[in-house]
Enzyme design. Structure first.
Site, PDB file in Angstrom:
ATOM      1  N   ARG A 297     -20.020  93.296  34.478  1.00  0.00           N
ATOM      2  CA  ARG A 297     -19.190  92.397  33.647  1.00  0.00           C
ATOM      3  C   ARG A 297     -17.681  92.628  33.820  1.00  0.00           C
ATOM      4  O   ARG A 297     -16.891  92.256  32.975  1.00  0.00           O
ATOM      5  CB  ARG A 297     -19.562  92.497  32.169  1.00  0.00           C
ATOM      6  CG  ARG A 297     -21.010  92.151  31.902  1.00  0.00           C
ATOM      7  CD  ARG A 297     -21.267  91.847  30.453  1.00  0.00           C
ATOM      8  NE  ARG A 297     -22.671  91.551  30.252  1.00  0.00           N
ATOM      9  CZ  ARG A 297     -23.576  92.469  29.910  1.00  0.00           C
ATOM     10  NH1 ARG A 297     -23.206  93.719  29.704  1.00  0.00           N
ATOM     11  NH2 ARG A 297     -24.829  92.122  29.757  1.00  0.00           N
TER      12      ARG A 297
ATOM     13  N   LYS B 197      -7.660  83.255  40.652  1.00  0.00           N
ATOM     14  CA  LYS B 197      -8.789  82.359  40.936  1.00  0.00           C
ATOM     15  C   LYS B 197      -9.685  83.059  41.950  1.00  0.00           C
ATOM     16  O   LYS B 197      -9.217  83.474  43.018  1.00  0.00           O
ATOM     17  CB  LYS B 197      -8.299  81.032  41.516  1.00  0.00           C
ATOM     18  CG  LYS B 197      -7.828  80.051  40.467  1.00  0.00           C
ATOM     19  CD  LYS B 197      -7.584  78.699  41.109  1.00  0.00           C
ATOM     20  CE  LYS B 197      -7.086  77.695  40.092  1.00  0.00           C
ATOM     21  NZ  LYS B 197      -6.743  76.401  40.716  1.00  0.00           N
TER      22      LYS B 197
ATOM     23  N   GLU C 233       0.720  76.235  52.567  1.00  0.00           N
ATOM     24  CA  GLU C 233       0.822  76.598  51.143  1.00  0.00           C
ATOM     25  C   GLU C 233       2.261  76.952  50.770  1.00  0.00           C
ATOM     26  O   GLU C 233       2.666  76.781  49.626  1.00  0.00           O
ATOM     27  CB  GLU C 233      -0.129  77.759  50.812  1.00  0.00           C
ATOM     28  CG  GLU C 233      -1.611  77.482  51.096  1.00  0.00           C
ATOM     29  CD  GLU C 233      -2.324  76.655  50.008  1.00  0.00           C
ATOM     30  OE1 GLU C 233      -1.657  76.016  49.171  1.00  0.00           O
ATOM     31  OE2 GLU C 233      -3.582  76.654  50.026  1.00  0.00           O
TER      32      GLU C 233
ATOM     33  N   LYS D 190       4.675  80.523  41.977  1.00  0.00           N
ATOM     34  CA  LYS D 190       3.297  80.618  41.483  1.00  0.00           C
ATOM     35  C   LYS D 190       3.256  81.407  40.182  1.00  0.00           C
ATOM     36  O   LYS D 190       2.524  81.061  39.252  1.00  0.00           O
ATOM     37  CB  LYS D 190       2.369  81.224  42.545  1.00  0.00           C
ATOM     38  CG  LYS D 190       0.918  81.192  42.081  1.00  0.00           C
ATOM     39  CD  LYS D 190      -0.095  81.082  43.161  1.00  0.00           C
ATOM     40  CE  LYS D 190      -1.492  80.910  42.537  1.00  0.00           C
ATOM     41  NZ  LYS D 190      -2.566  80.889  43.494  1.00  0.00           N
TER      42      LYS D 190
ATOM     43  N   GLU E  13      -5.645  76.851  34.128  1.00  0.00           N
ATOM     44  CA  GLU E  13      -5.524  75.458  34.587  1.00  0.00           C
ATOM     45  C   GLU E  13      -5.980  74.447  33.539  1.00  0.00           C
ATOM     46  O   GLU E  13      -6.812  73.586  33.798  1.00  0.00           O
ATOM     47  CB  GLU E  13      -6.294  75.254  35.908  1.00  0.00           C
ATOM     48  CG  GLU E  13      -5.815  74.024  36.652  1.00  0.00           C
ATOM     49  CD  GLU E  13      -6.332  73.917  38.072  1.00  0.00           C
ATOM     50  OE1 GLU E  13      -6.181  74.876  38.840  1.00  0.00           O
ATOM     51  OE2 GLU E  13      -6.891  72.857  38.399  1.00  0.00           O
TER      52      GLU E  13
ATOM     53  N   ARG F 209      -1.101  74.136  35.852  1.00  0.00           N
ATOM     54  CA  ARG F 209      -1.519  74.837  37.079  1.00  0.00           C
ATOM     55  C   ARG F 209      -2.104  73.891  38.122  1.00  0.00           C
ATOM     56  O   ARG F 209      -2.076  74.186  39.324  1.00  0.00           O
ATOM     57  CB  ARG F 209      -2.503  75.963  36.736  1.00  0.00           C
ATOM     58  CG  ARG F 209      -2.849  76.790  37.956  1.00  0.00           C
ATOM     59  CD  ARG F 209      -3.527  78.087  37.641  1.00  0.00           C
ATOM     60  NE  ARG F 209      -3.872  78.781  38.870  1.00  0.00           N
ATOM     61  CZ  ARG F 209      -4.292  80.024  38.955  1.00  0.00           C
ATOM     62  NH1 ARG F 209      -4.436  80.741  37.857  1.00  0.00           N
ATOM     63  NH2 ARG F 209      -4.586  80.572  40.111  1.00  0.00           N
TER      64      ARG F 209
ATOM     65  N   ASN G 151      -2.462  72.411  43.241  1.00  0.00           N
ATOM     66  CA  ASN G 151      -3.485  71.806  44.102  1.00  0.00           C
ATOM     67  C   ASN G 151      -2.969  70.575  44.836  1.00  0.00           C
ATOM     68  O   ASN G 151      -3.767  69.754  45.309  1.00  0.00           O
ATOM     69  CB  ASN G 151      -4.716  71.428  43.271  1.00  0.00           C
ATOM     70  CG  ASN G 151      -5.500  72.648  42.887  1.00  0.00           C
ATOM     71  OD1 ASN G 151      -5.664  73.563  43.685  1.00  0.00           O
ATOM     72  ND2 ASN G 151      -5.953  72.693  41.650  1.00  0.00           N
TER      73      ASN G 151
ATOM     74  N   HIS H 290      -4.726  69.328  47.916  1.00  0.00           N
ATOM     75  CA  HIS H 290      -6.029  69.996  47.995  1.00  0.00           C
ATOM     76  C   HIS H 290      -7.212  69.058  47.793  1.00  0.00           C
ATOM     77  O   HIS H 290      -8.305  69.339  48.283  1.00  0.00           O
ATOM     78  CB  HIS H 290      -6.102  71.135  46.969  1.00  0.00           C
ATOM     79  CG  HIS H 290      -5.288  72.343  47.351  1.00  0.00           C
ATOM     80  ND1 HIS H 290      -3.932  72.291  47.607  1.00  0.00           N
ATOM     81  CD2 HIS H 290      -5.640  73.653  47.532  1.00  0.00           C
ATOM     82  CE1 HIS H 290      -3.490  73.503  47.918  1.00  0.00           C
ATOM     83  NE2 HIS H 290      -4.498  74.340  47.878  1.00  0.00           N
TER      84      HIS H 290
ATOM     85  N   HIS I 143      -9.759  69.533  50.533  1.00  0.00           N
ATOM     86  CA  HIS I 143     -11.111  70.062  50.313  1.00  0.00           C
ATOM     87  C   HIS I 143     -12.168  69.093  50.848  1.00  0.00           C
ATOM     88  O   HIS I 143     -13.207  69.523  51.370  1.00  0.00           O
ATOM     89  CB  HIS I 143     -11.344  70.299  48.814  1.00  0.00           C
ATOM     90  CG  HIS I 143     -10.659  71.539  48.290  1.00  0.00           C
ATOM     91  ND1 HIS I 143     -10.612  71.858  46.960  1.00  0.00           N
ATOM     92  CD2 HIS I 143      -9.997  72.537  48.932  1.00  0.00           C
ATOM     93  CE1 HIS I 143      -9.954  72.998  46.798  1.00  0.00           C
ATOM     94  NE2 HIS I 143      -9.571  73.423  47.977  1.00  0.00           N
TER      95      HIS I 143
ATOM     96  N   HIS J 126      -8.457  76.053  55.923  1.00  0.00           N
ATOM     97  CA  HIS J 126      -8.062  75.582  54.596  1.00  0.00           C
ATOM     98  C   HIS J 126      -6.618  75.047  54.612  1.00  0.00           C
ATOM     99  O   HIS J 126      -6.340  73.955  54.108  1.00  0.00           O
ATOM    100  CB  HIS J 126      -8.198  76.730  53.586  1.00  0.00           C
ATOM    101  CG  HIS J 126      -7.704  76.383  52.217  1.00  0.00           C
ATOM    102  ND1 HIS J 126      -8.370  75.519  51.380  1.00  0.00           N
ATOM    103  CD2 HIS J 126      -6.589  76.771  51.546  1.00  0.00           C
ATOM    104  CE1 HIS J 126      -7.704  75.401  50.246  1.00  0.00           C
ATOM    105  NE2 HIS J 126      -6.613  76.146  50.314  1.00  0.00           N
TER     106      HIS J 126
END
Ligand code: NAD
Ligand code: GLY
Length: 372
Positions: A129, A151, A193, A235, A245, A249, A253, A256, A260, A273
């Protein structure tokens, strides 16, 4: 620089998230210096997670530095590639943790690019955990983006980064030296990026990138250090306000949603990517222009920079029958989608981003234009 930071870090950016705050150290020869790790939690064991490309280059020096702090340092070498950012590879990390008797104090060290970082972070979030972990990003992309902000994820065949958790590292170490071995194509992917931060937040930075792009492509240390520091500052500013997010946030993206779709539509690993993000930013800029939020000169300026960075600006055809329909189907499987409605990050005037739904017809126009 803060008083307690290791001596070799030439810059430090702080992520401010109350008890989950941590520093990003930027400098040279950080990886091999035991001082870099002096403020991390104490534990009997450290597990270094890397891959078959990065481990032979950097794991020995890291392991040696960590031996000053941990009684047992274990190295796990994963297969390399986006195609391995999946359940079976994640399981290898849990296997290593259990086989080595790792307890809940064990510290995980992610030594690699975004793939290793995202998977190690997810493993750290879920083993017992939650155990501490440290990001040691070795690609430009990971140093300016994926190692920062917590993330973590693996891919699902139906959608990218669909299984994951928000889980912050204890420290991020950006050692400029490791970028010397980074292949040209990966450097360009990282620049996507870096470029992203300009249109969404800082046009002065975009101008700086335009002026210094040749120095960045030549891996000049001063240029790389500034690009990494400014990217991390932007960032940090975003993540500090919206860790999970719920709003702001999402602007990170930019590009993206299209990117993606390209990555999963072509099959993971076909386009990098950063290549998907580069082309995706051009597509999202066209969408912004069609919505009346930026002019065509802005779209052309961004397209020129993306192309100069060595990134694709023409989108791939994903289907011979209904190509735009295929893009739309893929883009509906996106974490920003709500009730099946795709939401895009658009540029809302230079240096400012917004998130909005866009009529399919307009998106189709952009896909047709960019795939032609
Ligand atoms: P990557 O991790 O696949 O690394 C790219 C390639 O470079 C790999 O083959 C790797 O082994 C090799 N490599 C790494 N460092 C090297 C070095 N110093 N010298 C030589 N080779 C080296 O790809 P990436 O571009 O670093 O990361 C992309 C991943 O990051 C994607 O899965 C993406 O979804 C994820 N990502 C996550 C976030 C986030 O916020 N968590 C943000 C952006 C991207
Ligand atoms: N790379 C996008 C984010 O961290 O939110």
């Amino acid at each position: 620089m803060q008083a307690n930071s290791p001596s070799l870090a030439t810059a430090q950016v702080q992520i401010n998230l109350a008890e989950r705050s941590y520093p990003i150290l930027i400098g040279t020869s950080l990886l091999a210096d035991p001082l870099t790790y002096q403020h991390l939690p104490k534990a009997a064991t450290a597990l270094v997670v890397s891959n078959t490309t990065v481990a032979p280059l950097y794991a020995a020096q890291l392991t040696q530095a960590l031996q000053a702090h941990y009684g047992k340092v274990v190295l796990l070498t994963l297969p390399d590639g986006e195609v391995h950012k999946d359940w079976p590879t994640l399981q290898l990390i849990f296997d290593a943790l259990l086989e080595n008797g790792c307890d809940r104090k064990t510290v995980l060290f992610a030594l690699g690019g975004g793939v290793v970082g995202d998977m190690t972070g997810f493993a750290a979030a879920s083993y017992m955990r939650g155990v501490p972990f440290v990001q040691l990003p070795t690609t430009l992309l990971a140093q300016v983006d994926s190692s920062v902000g917590g993330k973590t994820a693996i891919n699902h065949p139906l959608g990218k980064n669909m299984i994951g958790a928000f889980y912050q590292p204890r420290q991020v170490v950006c050692d400029l030296e490791v970028l010397k071995t980074l292949p040209e194509r990966e450097l360009s992917a990282g620049l996507a990026e870096v470029i992203k931060y300009g249109p969404i937040a800082d046009m002065a930075f975009l101008e700086w990138i335009e002026t210094n792009l040749d120095a960045l492509l030549a891996k000049e240390p001063a240029a790389l250090a500034h690009a990494i520091q400014r990217s991390c500052e932007i960032k940090a500013w975003v993540v500090g306000q919206d860790e999970r997010e719920s709003g702001l946030r999402a602007i990170l993206n930019f590009g993206h949603t299209f990117g993606h779709a390209i990555e999963s539509g072509l099959g993971y690993g076909e386009w990098l990517h950063g290549e998907g993000v580069g082309c995706g930013m051009v597509m999202a800029a066209h969408l912004s222009q069609r919505l009346g939020r930026v002019d065509m000169a802005f779209v052309q300026r961004l397209t020129t920079l993306v192309r100069r960075a060595g990134l694709p600006v023409k989108a791939p055809v994903l289907s011979g029958t209904d190509n735009a329909g295929r893009y739309l189907d893929l883009m509906r499987i996106d974490k920003k989608s709500e009730a099946g409605e795709i939401r895009f990050v658009v540029i809302d005037g230079p240096g400012k981003a917004a998130v909005c739904a866009v009529p399919d017809a307009l998106v189709r126009e952009v896909i047709d234009l960019c795939c032609a």
